[in-house]
Design a protein around this motif. Structure first.
Motif, short mmCIF file in Angstrom:
data_model
loop_
_atom_site.label_atom_id
_atom_site.label_comp_id
_atom_site.label_asym_id
_atom_site.label_seq_id
_atom_site.Cartn_x
_atom_site.Cartn_y
_atom_site.Cartn_z
N MET A 92 11.17 1.96 3.93
CA MET A 92 10.20 2.91 4.48
C MET A 92 10.79 3.64 5.68
O MET A 92 10.55 4.84 5.85
CB MET A 92 8.92 2.18 4.89
N PHE A 93 11.58 2.94 6.50
CA PHE A 93 12.25 3.61 7.62
C PHE A 93 13.14 4.74 7.12
O PHE A 93 13.11 5.86 7.65
CB PHE A 93 13.09 2.61 8.42
N PHE A 94 13.94 4.44 6.09
CA PHE A 94 14.83 5.47 5.54
C PHE A 94 14.03 6.61 4.91
O PHE A 94 14.42 7.78 5.01
CB PHE A 94 15.76 4.85 4.50
N LEU A 102 0.82 -1.22 0.00
CA LEU A 102 0.00 0.00 0.00
C LEU A 102 0.85 1.26 0.00
O LEU A 102 0.42 2.30 -0.49
CB LEU A 102 -0.94 0.00 1.22
N TRP A 103 2.06 1.17 0.54
CA TRP A 103 2.93 2.34 0.61
C TRP A 103 3.62 2.62 -0.73
O TRP A 103 3.70 3.77 -1.16
CB TRP A 103 3.98 2.13 1.70
N SER A 104 4.09 1.59 -1.41
CA SER A 104 4.91 1.82 -2.60
C SER A 104 4.52 0.98 -3.81
O SER A 104 4.53 1.48 -4.94
CB SER A 104 6.38 1.54 -2.27
N GLU A 137 13.68 10.91 0.86
CA GLU A 137 14.24 10.67 -0.47
C GLU A 137 13.27 9.83 -1.29
O GLU A 137 12.87 8.74 -0.87
CB GLU A 137 15.58 9.92 -0.36
N PRO A 138 12.85 10.32 -2.47
CA PRO A 138 11.89 9.56 -3.29
C PRO A 138 12.40 8.19 -3.73
O PRO A 138 11.61 7.28 -3.95
CB PRO A 138 11.65 10.48 -4.50
N LYS A 139 13.71 8.04 -3.84
CA LYS A 139 14.26 6.76 -4.33
C LYS A 139 13.96 5.61 -3.37
O LYS A 139 13.84 4.46 -3.81
CB LYS A 139 15.76 6.88 -4.55
N TYR A 177 10.42 0.45 -8.06
CA TYR A 177 11.46 -0.26 -8.79
C TYR A 177 12.63 -0.65 -7.88
O TYR A 177 13.42 -1.52 -8.23
CB TYR A 177 11.96 0.58 -9.96
N PHE A 178 12.72 0.01 -6.73
CA PHE A 178 13.69 -0.37 -5.71
C PHE A 178 13.07 -1.27 -4.65
O PHE A 178 13.67 -2.26 -4.22
CB PHE A 178 14.28 0.88 -5.04
#
Length: 207
Positions: A98-100, A37-39, A106-108, A113-114
């Motif tokens: 998600m923690f980072f 749901l997040w990414s 940072e969008p990356k 894709y990551f």
């Protein structure tokens, strides 16, 4: 949810073993849904497959541990190691991007894709045969127990005051420990093959 008492009973041959349903939900299904749901909604098919792999492989990790929990001669367990990444650590590693993202913005880190290949990689680590350290086999000398308690207190304070930074550091340190655990287990295997006797753990590893 981790404290739910319900569990399912299965049989591996004639030896009964239990798979905690609450553990499978807490460490497999819940992180998979959160990450999806997040990414991963941006990649509906691939994202759903990766999330499903995480949930299923977590259940397989718990099933493998419970099916072998009564065997006394598992190579990893008898040497004080776990086989593969345990379910709680796997859940934390799956959520690490998600923690980072929470504290770096940072969008990356939120890029599907990551995140998708990372989640699949963590799922594979859980069902892999690599040797990982077991917390229950850690022995503290009596002269450093006070320092260990102080460290636990500082860790708790860090989680409360800066949760995302602290959880990110814990995940990175756990990843960095894997090459050392693999090397340590390889050393013990060489000692056993040459006739030496490796130290036996005093407590059972956890899932």
């Amino acid at each position: 949810m981790v404290g739910l008492p319900g569990c399912c009973t299965v049989r591996a041959g004639s030896v009964p073993s239990s798979i905690s349903l609450s553990d499978a939900i807490s460490f497999g299904v819940a992180p998979a849904l959160i990450v999806y749901l997040w990414s991963l909604t941006a990649l509906p098919r691939v994202g759903w497959i990766c999330s499903l792999i995480l949930a299923v492989f977590c259940a397989l990790r718990l099933a493998r541990f419970n099916a072998k929990i009564d065997e006394s001669h598992q190579p990893h367990k008898s040497a004080g190691f776990l086989t593969g990444v345990p379910a709680p650590a796997g859940a934390g590693l799956a959520l690490m991007p998600m923690f980072f993202w929470f504290w770096t913005d940072e969008p990356k880190f939120a890029s599907p894709y990551f995140v998708a290949p990372w989640v699949a990689f963590v799922a594979l680590l859980m069902v892999s045969s690599i040797a990982t350290y077991s917390w229950s086999s850690v022995k503290l000398r009596s002269n450093i127990r006070f320092e260990a308690i102080a460290l636990v207190v500082l860790l708790g304070a860090a989680i409360v005051s800066a949760p995302w930074h602290t959880l990110s550091i814990i995940c990175v340190l756990y990843l960095l420990s894997m090459p050392f655990s693999i090397a340590s287990y390889a050393k013990i295997r060489r000692q056993r093959s040459s006739g030496g006797r490796a130290p036996e753990p005093t407590s059972k590893p956890s899932a």
